[in-house]
Write a protein that holds these residues in place. Structure first.
Motif, PDB file in Angstrom:
ATOM      1  N   GLN A  64       0.782  -1.118   0.118  1.00 20.08           N
ATOM      2  CA  GLN A  64       0.093   0.037  -0.098  1.00 20.08           C
ATOM      3  C   GLN A  64       0.799   1.105  -0.161  1.00 20.08           C
ATOM      4  OE1 GLN A  64      -2.723  -1.675  -0.958  1.00 20.08           O
ATOM      5  NE2 GLN A  64      -3.691   0.294  -0.174  1.00 20.08           N
ATOM      6  N   ALA A  65       1.999   1.150   0.760  1.00 24.22           N
ATOM      7  CA  ALA A  65       2.892   2.175   0.877  1.00 24.22           C
ATOM      8  C   ALA A  65       3.648   2.502  -0.789  1.00 24.22           C
ATOM      9  CB  ALA A  65       4.328   2.174   1.887  1.00 24.22           C
ATOM     10  N   ALA A  66       3.974   1.562  -1.523  1.00 28.72           N
ATOM     11  CA  ALA A  66       4.439   1.790  -2.891  1.00 28.72           C
ATOM     12  C   ALA A  66       3.072   2.168  -3.509  1.00 28.72           C
ATOM     13  CB  ALA A  66       4.760   0.195  -3.297  1.00 28.72           C
ATOM     14  N   TRP A  67       2.092   1.906  -3.466  1.00 30.08           N
ATOM     15  CA  TRP A  67       0.797   2.491  -4.279  1.00 30.08           C
ATOM     16  C   TRP A  67       0.763   3.937  -4.162  1.00 30.08           C
ATOM     17  CZ3 TRP A  67      -2.069   1.003  -8.144  1.00 30.08           C
ATOM     18  CH2 TRP A  67      -3.139   1.611  -8.364  1.00 30.08           C
ATOM     19  N   ARG A 107       9.570   6.253  -6.918  1.00 24.88           N
ATOM     20  CA  ARG A 107       8.826   7.007  -7.179  1.00 24.88           C
ATOM     21  C   ARG A 107       9.195   7.725  -8.588  1.00 24.88           C
ATOM     22  NH1 ARG A 107       6.266  11.014  -3.098  1.00 24.88           N
ATOM     23  NH2 ARG A 107       8.388  11.555  -2.670  1.00 24.88           N
ATOM     24  N   LYS A 108      10.334   7.844  -8.698  1.00 27.48           N
ATOM     25  CA  LYS A 108      11.050   8.518  -9.781  1.00 27.48           C
ATOM     26  C   LYS A 108      10.944   7.580 -11.083  1.00 27.48           C
ATOM     27  CE  LYS A 108      14.062  11.686  -7.725  1.00 27.48           C
ATOM     28  NZ  LYS A 108      15.509  12.048  -7.268  1.00 27.48           N
ATOM     29  N   GLN A 109      11.060   6.363 -10.757  1.00 23.12           N
ATOM     30  CA  GLN A 109      11.065   5.374 -11.814  1.00 23.12           C
ATOM     31  C   GLN A 109       9.681   4.946 -12.397  1.00 23.12           C
ATOM     32  OE1 GLN A 109      13.687   1.664 -11.474  1.00 23.12           O
ATOM     33  NE2 GLN A 109      11.439   0.664 -11.118  1.00 23.12           N
ATOM     34  N   LYS A 110       8.480   5.083 -11.341  1.00 23.07           N
ATOM     35  CA  LYS A 110       7.199   4.808 -11.763  1.00 23.07           C
ATOM     36  C   LYS A 110       7.013   3.342 -12.392  1.00 23.07           C
ATOM     37  CE  LYS A 110       5.422   9.214 -10.987  1.00 23.07           C
ATOM     38  NZ  LYS A 110       4.029   9.132 -10.202  1.00 23.07           N
ATOM     39  N   GLY A 111       7.540   2.797 -11.670  1.00 27.90           N
ATOM     40  CA  GLY A 111       7.246   1.108 -12.046  1.00 27.90           C
ATOM     41  C   GLY A 111       6.015   0.675 -11.577  1.00 27.90           C
ATOM     42  N   PRO A 112       5.842  -0.673 -12.246  1.00 29.82           N
ATOM     43  CA  PRO A 112       4.403  -1.242 -11.856  1.00 29.82           C
ATOM     44  C   PRO A 112       4.622  -1.568 -10.281  1.00 29.82           C
ATOM     45  CG  PRO A 112       5.615  -2.588 -13.116  1.00 29.82           C
ATOM     46  CD  PRO A 112       6.474  -1.306 -13.201  1.00 29.82           C
ATOM     47  N   VAL A 113       3.219  -1.510  -9.710  1.00 29.99           N
ATOM     48  CA  VAL A 113       3.253  -2.028  -8.411  1.00 29.99           C
ATOM     49  C   VAL A 113       2.504  -3.334  -8.314  1.00 29.99           C
ATOM     50  CG1 VAL A 113       2.167  -1.693  -6.118  1.00 29.99           C
ATOM     51  CG2 VAL A 113       3.103   0.385  -7.311  1.00 29.99           C
ATOM     52  N   ARG A 114       3.205  -4.356  -7.619  1.00 33.51           N
ATOM     53  CA  ARG A 114       2.859  -5.724  -7.621  1.00 33.51           C
ATOM     54  C   ARG A 114       2.370  -5.898  -6.227  1.00 33.51           C
ATOM     55  NH1 ARG A 114      -0.465  -9.936  -8.392  1.00 33.51           N
ATOM     56  NH2 ARG A 114       0.497 -11.834  -7.658  1.00 33.51           N
ATOM     57  N   LEU A 115       0.871  -5.680  -6.211  1.00 36.25           N
ATOM     58  CA  LEU A 115       0.238  -5.434  -4.743  1.00 36.25           C
ATOM     59  C   LEU A 115       0.403  -7.052  -4.130  1.00 36.25           C
ATOM     60  CD1 LEU A 115      -2.843  -3.033  -5.113  1.00 36.25           C
ATOM     61  CD2 LEU A 115      -0.335  -2.675  -4.235  1.00 36.25           C
ATOM     62  N   PHE A 116       0.674  -7.007  -2.834  1.00 34.67           N
ATOM     63  CA  PHE A 116       0.540  -8.227  -2.053  1.00 34.67           C
ATOM     64  C   PHE A 116      -0.847  -8.643  -1.830  1.00 34.67           C
ATOM     65  CE2 PHE A 116       1.555 -11.603   0.621  1.00 34.67           C
ATOM     66  CZ  PHE A 116       0.679 -11.666   1.909  1.00 34.67           C
ATOM     67  N   MET A 117      -1.455  -9.815  -2.807  1.00 36.69           N
ATOM     68  CA  MET A 117      -2.769  -9.939  -2.542  1.00 36.69           C
ATOM     69  C   MET A 117      -3.289 -10.724  -1.473  1.00 36.69           C
ATOM     70  SD  MET A 117      -4.901 -12.059  -5.640  1.00 36.69           S
ATOM     71  CE  MET A 117      -4.216 -13.690  -5.386  1.00 36.69           C
ATOM     72  N   PRO A 118      -4.349 -10.329  -0.864  1.00 36.83           N
ATOM     73  CA  PRO A 118      -4.870 -11.398   0.522  1.00 36.83           C
ATOM     74  C   PRO A 118      -5.420 -12.569  -0.080  1.00 36.83           C
ATOM     75  CG  PRO A 118      -5.545  -9.048   0.449  1.00 36.83           C
ATOM     76  CD  PRO A 118      -5.048  -9.092  -0.816  1.00 36.83           C
ATOM     77  N   ASP A 119      -4.378 -13.817   0.469  1.00 36.02           N
ATOM     78  CA  ASP A 119      -4.676 -14.935  -0.102  1.00 36.02           C
ATOM     79  C   ASP A 119      -5.924 -15.622   0.671  1.00 36.02           C
ATOM     80  OD1 ASP A 119      -2.308 -17.718  -0.063  1.00 36.02           O
ATOM     81  OD2 ASP A 119      -4.159 -17.708  -0.864  1.00 36.02           O
TER      82      ASP A 119
END
Length: 305
Positions: A64-67, A107-119
């Protein structure tokens, strides 16, 4: 304690975590949420999800922080405090361990965020493997949108497992970090997905289930280390999309769609299943859009043609 009761207890803890992601969370609070002792709560949580409660909380917070860093122009220190880190430095170290670079560079790279999916779907998957019903007694029928889409000739960049039959076995075998890499393929036609390969694309000693991303047929870019590039012919797919759902109804949403797909008769609509034509796919579950899967089909030719 039945499997269903165990799953409900773990999901109660997950729901508590989601509701308090920006607040301090104690094992005592999780135990109270599910109605069992602290020791037993922690035990069933790790048995069910493969992570201790606090490992799980850390991964959810980091995702969530990455997002937040990618989607909003906020100070790193503010994001750190939002997700219960005591200092900018502590957050930066934890973030770098999770994503391979500090938050300011991320943040500068603006890469994709792989969210940790609730399993939350593991009991559902285990039932399906055993051939048991995946519909709960009180589960209502949900609206499902079905459409035919045509995919052109293309290629698939994929990462194979060993024996995986589904997402959970795949992640247990090799992890799911490859998703980040697949999300950075600039010429991708669609978002990364999980795929069940047809027999002719399964190499000896490798898994039926893989993760991958589709690229144009003339793709000449780099193929990530450890991945293969295979050709996919043009194909028609019948795509099923469930209605949007609340994240705490994750299991019901997938179960409803799987149940419909298992019973669906494409012949009534002029098609037949054509799994030999290409892989069946599933998109990452996201509650706002509903759960989505696609399966290859061919039009049925009228007799005499």
């Amino acid at each position: 304690m039945s499997d269903q009761e165990l799953a409900r207890a773990v999901q109660s803890m997950q729901s508590h975590i989601e509701a308090h992601l920006n607040d301090p969370i104690t094992l005592g609070a999780l135990a109270e949420a599910c109605g069992y002792s602290r020791w037993y709560s922690a035990k069933i949580f790790k048995e069910h999800l493969g992570l201790s409660p606090f490992e799980y909380i850390r991964q959810r917070r980091m995702s969530q922080a990455a997002w937040e860093l990618r989607e909003h122009s906020r100070k790193v220190v503010d994001v750190a405090f939002d997700f219960v880190f005591d200092s900018h430095e502590g957050f930066t170290r934890a973030f770098a361990r999770s994503f391979g670079l500090p938050p300011s560079a991320y943040r500068k790279q603006k890469g994709p965020v792989r969210l940790f999916m609730p399993d939350q779907a593991r009991p559902l998957v285990e039932k399906r493997r055993r051939g048991e019903s995946i519909m709960s007694e009180n589960q209502e029928s949900k609206a499902v949108f079905v459409q035919i889409v045509e995919r052109p000739s293309r290629k698939l960049i994929l990462k194979r497992g060993q024996k995986a039959r589904d997402y959970y076995e795949y992640c247990e075998e090799i992890g799911c970090e490859i998703w980040d890499t697949l999300g950075q393929v600039h010429d991708a036609l669609y978002e990364p997905a999980g795929y069940w390969l047809p027999e002719h694309l399964v190499e000896p000693g490798t898994s039926v289930y893989v993760q991958g991303v589709e690229v144009p047929a003339d793709y000449e870019g780099d193929v990530p280390a450890g991945c293969d590039l295979v050709d996919l012919p043009a194909a028609k797919l019948m795509v099923f999309q469930g209605e949007p759902y609340d994240d705490d109804k994750f299991e019901d949403a997938i179960g409803a769609l799987w149940n419909l797909m298992d019973r669906f008769k494409p012949e009534q609509h002029g098609y037949r299943w054509a799994d030999e034509d290409g892989p069946r796919f599933q998109l990452e579950p996201q509650g706002y859009r509903g759960y989505i899967e696609g399966r290859p089909v061919r039009a049925i030719q009228p007799e005499g043609l």
